[in-house]
Write a protein that holds these residues in place. Structure first.
Motif: not given
Length: 485
Positions: A164-187
């Motif tokens: 599978k082509a995996v160059s340029g992996v992008d772990p960013s995502t959206i939570m409640l309409g707000f972007k996060s650089s990776i799929p974790i948040y400070i609880s």
């Protein structure tokens, strides 16, 4: 404004008239003694005395203005008394625990040597004051759920895809309409200033610099205004963890306050209603007493009756005023009547409640155990998430699903995302990071997880988080080999 001497304040040292000194100001707390969340003894230990060192680390700066009537703000100490207090503080010998912390800080390894989440936790536990460590590390009863939360991830294994082509992996995502650089948040985690003077401000600034999202606890040790003021930009989103007060008026004021400050969502905590049996936290004062006395127990006159043991500790006092009568039918509509902010139910522990949250129209659910600190032997969040995936996969299409609890590695994050979680929360890990290394520790922790997440995504054969699907994981129960007869 009136001024007082230390001698005048010292006369008010009983339940009939109780004054305390905080930051050189004098307050009459008589009417609050038996309403204090941590119990009356906490106040009586400082009756007629300076309570600053006990009060400041665990209370936001606006606490007295919010909750103590103006008529009880009596005045200030006179200049001679202020000088006397300052001199007493400078001449006071350090406790054994303070000396231990000083030595541990000197031996603290450089931040660059921290290569995983566990490294940071172990370092922080060595340099934290014992009371802070006991609060951060404690869990209910025998800590079974706390241990199993992490172990649960070990029962899930990947099925990587290759070619599978995996160059340029992008772990960013959206939570409640707000972007996060990776799929974790400070609880949301209470009392960050127990571990570092800048407390929650470290978390907020670190979140901004690393591009992740932060949830702020109702029981933060800084005011909601101070935390909002620590943002790197007015556009930085903050979410608010609501421990709903039993008084709708107080709870409503709290919600409106954070909404006016620009907080973007309400995370209603539903699984931590009553003080739990967090024994490490409860024992902390006794341990410190013995430690300072070289292992000897002080046999003073006990105020406890047989069987009357306080288990509040630091944690229990934070939630004694929580609403014990919340319901789906009443509470969610009530919050809707107060605010237009999105509502996330924090503390889902079974499939049935996940479905009820969807039916109530909640914008998100957090599958977690605030309860591993409160309810012993609760099912690990990862197992609950798996049950939702198997029994009611439609939930993931109807609301955002998060998970919180037991995460130690970037691979843990990806296992949760494969099962349908949108984001993964970490609380204690960030408390430890900011305690040991301040704002830089928060950023470093994010970078550790980012590295691990990117590596695991590439190894799985995915470029973006939306390519993480259930087919990439399998739950396996390893059975021990039976001994041969």
């Amino acid at each position: 404004m009136s001024t007082f001497t230390l001698a005048q304040v010292a006369e008010h040292n009983n339940t009939s008239s109780c004054w305390v000194i905080i930051r050189n100001k004098v307050y009459d707390v008589t009417d609050f003694i038996f309403n204090h969340p941590g119990g009356p003894q906490v106040i009586m230990d400082y009756a007629g005395k300076d309570a600053t060192t006990a009060f400041v680390p665990i209370h936001p700066s606006d606490t007295l203005d919010k909750y103590l009537p103006r008529g009880k703000h009596l005045g200030t100490l006179d200049e001679d008394s202020i000088r006397e207090l300052r001199a007493a503080s400078e001449n006071k010998g350090k406790s054994r625990d303070e000396l231990r912390v000083e030595e541990a800080v000197k031996d603290k390894p450089p931040l660059g040597r921290m290569i995983n989440v566990q490294d940071i936790e172990e370092t922080a536990k060595k340099i934290l004051p014992y009371k802070a460590m006991a609060y951060y590390a404690s869990a209910a009863d025998d800590s079974i759920s706390y241990s199993e939360n992490a172990r649960a991830f070990s029962r899930f294994f990947f099925r990587p895809r290759v070619m599978k082509a995996v160059s340029g992996v992008d772990p960013s995502t959206i939570m409640l309409g707000f972007k996060s650089s990776i799929p974790i948040y400070i609880s949301g985690s209470a009392l960050a200033r127990l571990g570092h003077p800048l407390g929650e401000a470290n978390l907020t600034r670190g979140a901004y610099k690393s591009g992740i999202l932060q949830m702020v606890s109702s029981n933060s040790s800084m005011s909601y205004t101070q935390i909002a003021g620590a943002r790197g930009s007015s556009e930085q989103p903050l979410f608010f963890q609501l421990y709903k007060h039993k008084s709708d008026d107080i709870a409503g004021r709290r919600i409106r306050e954070v909404e006016e400050l620009g907080y973007k969502a309400i995370f209603l905590t539903v699984d931590a209603l009553v003080p739990s049996n967090r024994e490490l936290d409860t024992r902390a004062p006794h341990y410190l007493e013995e430690y300072e006395n070289q292992g000897k127990i002080a046999h003073g006159k006990s105020t406890y009756k047989s069987g009357d043991v306080s288990i509040l500790g630091t944690a229990g006092g934070l939630i004694v005023n929580n609403d014990l009568d919340m319901t789906w039918e009443k509470t969610i509509p009530w919050i809707r009547s107060v605010t237009k902010l999105p509502i996330v139910v924090k503390g889902i522990q079974c499939v049935a409640d996940a479905v009820l949250a969807v039916e109530a129209g909640c914008e998100g659910i957090s599958v977690q155990s605030t309860c591993f600190s409160y309810v012993p032997s609760s099912l690990p969040p990862m197992e609950v998430l798996y049950k939702i995936r198997c029994e009611r996969p439609d939930v993931f299409a109807k609301t955002e699903v998060y998970i919180d609890g037991g995460v130690r590695r970037g691979t843990d994050v990806l296992k949760a995302l494969c099962l349908g979680a949108r984001m993964v929360g970490l609380g204690r890990a960030f408390l430890y990071a900011q305690s040991a290394y301040g704002e830089a520790g928060v950023v470093h922790l994010v970078r550790i997880l980012e590295r691990e997440i990117k590596f695991a995504m590439a190894s799985l054969g995915v470029r973006t988080v939306d390519q993480l699907v259930p087919e990439l994981v399998e739950r396996v129960d390893w059975q021990p080999l039976s001994p041969k007869l």
